[in-house]
Design a protein around this motif. Structure first.
Motif, PDB file in Angstrom:
ATOM      1  N   SER A  15       9.084   3.750   1.814  1.00  0.00           N
ATOM      2  CA  SER A  15       8.670   2.352   1.895  1.00  0.00           C
ATOM      3  C   SER A  15       7.919   2.078   3.199  1.00  0.00           C
ATOM      4  O   SER A  15       6.986   1.268   3.218  1.00  0.00           O
ATOM      5  CB  SER A  15       9.884   1.428   1.789  1.00  0.00           C
TER       6      SER A  15
ATOM      7  N   PHE B 135       9.291  -6.281   1.964  1.00  0.00           N
ATOM      8  CA  PHE B 135       9.132  -6.264   0.516  1.00  0.00           C
ATOM      9  C   PHE B 135       8.991  -4.839  -0.022  1.00  0.00           C
ATOM     10  O   PHE B 135       9.410  -4.554  -1.143  1.00  0.00           O
ATOM     11  CB  PHE B 135       7.949  -7.131   0.100  1.00  0.00           C
TER      12      PHE B 135
ATOM     13  N   PHE C  82       5.907  -4.640  -4.828  1.00  0.00           N
ATOM     14  CA  PHE C  82       6.633  -5.704  -4.140  1.00  0.00           C
ATOM     15  C   PHE C  82       5.888  -6.153  -2.882  1.00  0.00           C
ATOM     16  O   PHE C  82       6.004  -7.319  -2.481  1.00  0.00           O
ATOM     17  CB  PHE C  82       8.047  -5.249  -3.807  1.00  0.00           C
ATOM     18  N   ILE C  83       5.125  -5.252  -2.246  1.00  0.00           N
ATOM     19  CA  ILE C  83       4.271  -5.671  -1.123  1.00  0.00           C
ATOM     20  C   ILE C  83       3.272  -6.712  -1.597  1.00  0.00           C
ATOM     21  O   ILE C  83       3.018  -7.726  -0.939  1.00  0.00           O
ATOM     22  CB  ILE C  83       3.542  -4.458  -0.519  1.00  0.00           C
TER      23      ILE C  83
ATOM     24  N   SER D 160       4.176   0.554   3.259  1.00  0.00           N
ATOM     25  CA  SER D 160       3.901  -0.727   3.909  1.00  0.00           C
ATOM     26  C   SER D 160       2.693  -0.669   4.824  1.00  0.00           C
ATOM     27  O   SER D 160       2.105  -1.705   5.151  1.00  0.00           O
ATOM     28  CB  SER D 160       5.131  -1.192   4.703  1.00  0.00           C
TER      29      SER D 160
ATOM     30  N   ILE E   8       3.579  -8.690  -4.234  1.00  0.00           N
ATOM     31  CA  ILE E   8       4.312  -9.930  -4.523  1.00  0.00           C
ATOM     32  C   ILE E   8       4.609 -10.679  -3.229  1.00  0.00           C
ATOM     33  O   ILE E   8       4.482 -11.911  -3.149  1.00  0.00           O
ATOM     34  CB  ILE E   8       5.613  -9.621  -5.282  1.00  0.00           C
ATOM     35  N   GLY E   9       5.005  -9.942  -2.200  1.00  0.00           N
ATOM     36  CA  GLY E   9       5.283 -10.569  -0.909  1.00  0.00           C
ATOM     37  C   GLY E   9       4.054 -11.232  -0.311  1.00  0.00           C
ATOM     38  O   GLY E   9       4.153 -12.315   0.285  1.00  0.00           O
TER      39      GLY E   9
ATOM     40  N   ILE F  65      12.522  -3.705  -0.332  1.00  0.00           N
ATOM     41  CA  ILE F  65      13.156  -4.313  -1.509  1.00  0.00           C
ATOM     42  C   ILE F  65      12.715  -3.589  -2.777  1.00  0.00           C
ATOM     43  O   ILE F  65      13.528  -3.270  -3.655  1.00  0.00           O
ATOM     44  CB  ILE F  65      12.817  -5.812  -1.591  1.00  0.00           C
ATOM     45  N   GLY F  66      11.416  -3.324  -2.878  1.00  0.00           N
ATOM     46  CA  GLY F  66      10.906  -2.610  -4.052  1.00  0.00           C
ATOM     47  C   GLY F  66      11.501  -1.228  -4.183  1.00  0.00           C
ATOM     48  O   GLY F  66      11.878  -0.795  -5.282  1.00  0.00           O
TER      49      GLY F  66
ATOM     50  N   ASN G 240       6.355  -8.824   6.529  1.00  0.00           N
ATOM     51  CA  ASN G 240       6.607  -8.980   5.090  1.00  0.00           C
ATOM     52  C   ASN G 240       6.305  -7.717   4.302  1.00  0.00           C
ATOM     53  O   ASN G 240       6.963  -7.435   3.306  1.00  0.00           O
ATOM     54  CB  ASN G 240       5.813 -10.166   4.527  1.00  0.00           C
ATOM     55  N   LYS G 241       5.326  -6.932   4.744  1.00  0.00           N
ATOM     56  CA  LYS G 241       4.991  -5.715   4.004  1.00  0.00           C
ATOM     57  C   LYS G 241       6.170  -4.740   3.997  1.00  0.00           C
ATOM     58  O   LYS G 241       6.546  -4.210   2.943  1.00  0.00           O
ATOM     59  CB  LYS G 241       3.753  -5.042   4.598  1.00  0.00           C
TER      60      LYS G 241
END
Length: 321
Positions: free
Chosen positions: A233, A117, A99-100, A237, A102-103, A120-121, A113-114
């Motif tokens: 997470s 996302f 997801f990082i 990140s 994708i972000g 979220i992942g 954002n890292k």
């Protein structure tokens, strides 16, 4: 405090201090202890720059990530009642990494954002892991987790090859600003984990026993797993996935001091900080002038450790935590 705690806390703290000193000394260029003291006393400015700009942030980052991942592993084992549970094995960190990526593709300039996302992942992975089918069997949980890990890792490699971007699980080139982020996220997450450690002990009881005490097992499990996602997470990140820390450290600590999570969690924090610092220090010097990432070395250590645990524990033993 038990006799085991009185013994192992000072031992691990002593090992940690010794390893910090050694880590300051070794690297692409060797700096002796006398030179370190001289540099901090106003001596060689080049050596002072190496120590303060390169080695110190790397040392603090490795310690923070080691403590965070070890605590995340201990908490996930309590929440799932499974001593093999770990964010990397269960696919939480690989989902965060994907997801990082994708972000970075969708909103590359979005502040933070890292971490957003990655969180979220991790929550997506958590939702899949807490389904009834995943929780019905300790083996099923591990199988679903490994399948998720491979799936998200495959997608990450597919997209990263196209972008030329890939998370490494290495502390090479880490900065003070990244270390400060880890410090804020890590300290807050680990503090909550220590505060909620009594919940980890409650989850050793059956659901029926907890109901008689008026305690919600599902609420405690979700609360603890949110801490797991937050910690793992946060590491993803900043440095990417470093596997197996959450399996190796808590199980060693459990062997040393017993099964009280109010002891396991804080001691795992210290031992995780020490172990990952040792791993990173070895990786810096074993193939000079290049280096091995912490993720590679932990894979070499953690894989055989997991195999050994699977061979030693029967079906019922896996549930004990």
């Amino acid at each position: 405090m038990s006799r085991a705690e009185k013994l192992w806390y000072p031992i691990v703290l002593t090992l940690l201090i010794i390893t910090i000193v050694i880590s300051l000394m070794v690297g692409a260029s060797f700096i002796s202890l006398q030179q370190i003291i001289s540099a901090f006393s106003g001596g060689n400015p080049n050596q002072l720059s190496i120590l303060t700009s390169i080695r110190l942030p790397r040392i603090f980052a490795a310690m923070l990530c080691g403590g965070m991942l070890a605590v995340a592993g201990a908490v996930s084992q309590a929440a799932f009642r499974n001593v093999l549970a770990d964010p990397s094995i269960l696919g939480v960190t690989s989902a965060a990494d994907f997801f990082i990526l994708i972000g970075a593709m969708l909103v590359p300039t979005f502040p933070g954002n890292k971490f957003v996302f990655a969180l979220i992942g991790g929550l997506v992975a958590l939702a899949l892991l807490t389904s009834k089918s995943a929780l019905s069997s300790p083996y099923r949980l591990i199988i679903i987790g490994v399948a998720m890990m491979l799936t998200f890792t495959g997608f990450e490699q597919l997209f990263s090859n196209g972008m030329g971007v890939q998370t490494t699980g290495s502390f090479n080139g880490i900065t003070w600003s990244q270390t400060e982020v880890l410090l804020f996220l890590g300290v807050s997450g680990m503090f909550v984990a220590v505060f909620l450690s009594p919940w980890a002990n409650y989850l050793k009881l059956s659901t029926e026993q907890l109901q008689t005490k008026g305690v919600s097992a599902s609420m405690m499990r979700i609360g603890l797993l949110c801490v797991v996602v937050f910690l793992s997470s946060s590491v993803s990140s900043v440095v990417g996935t470093i596997p197996f820390m959450g399996i190796v450290v808590p199980n060693i600590v459990r062997y040393l001091v017993g099964r009280d999570y109010q002891t396991i969690i804080p001691l795992s924090m210290l031992m995780g900080a020490w172990l990952l610092l040792v791993i990173d220090t070895i990786g810096r010097i074993v193939v000079l002038p290049s280096e091995l990432s912490a993720a590679v070395i932990m894979t070499v250590i953690g894989g055989p450790f997991l195999i050994m645990m699977l061979q030693r524990k029967n079906f019922n033993g896996i549930k004990s935590s």
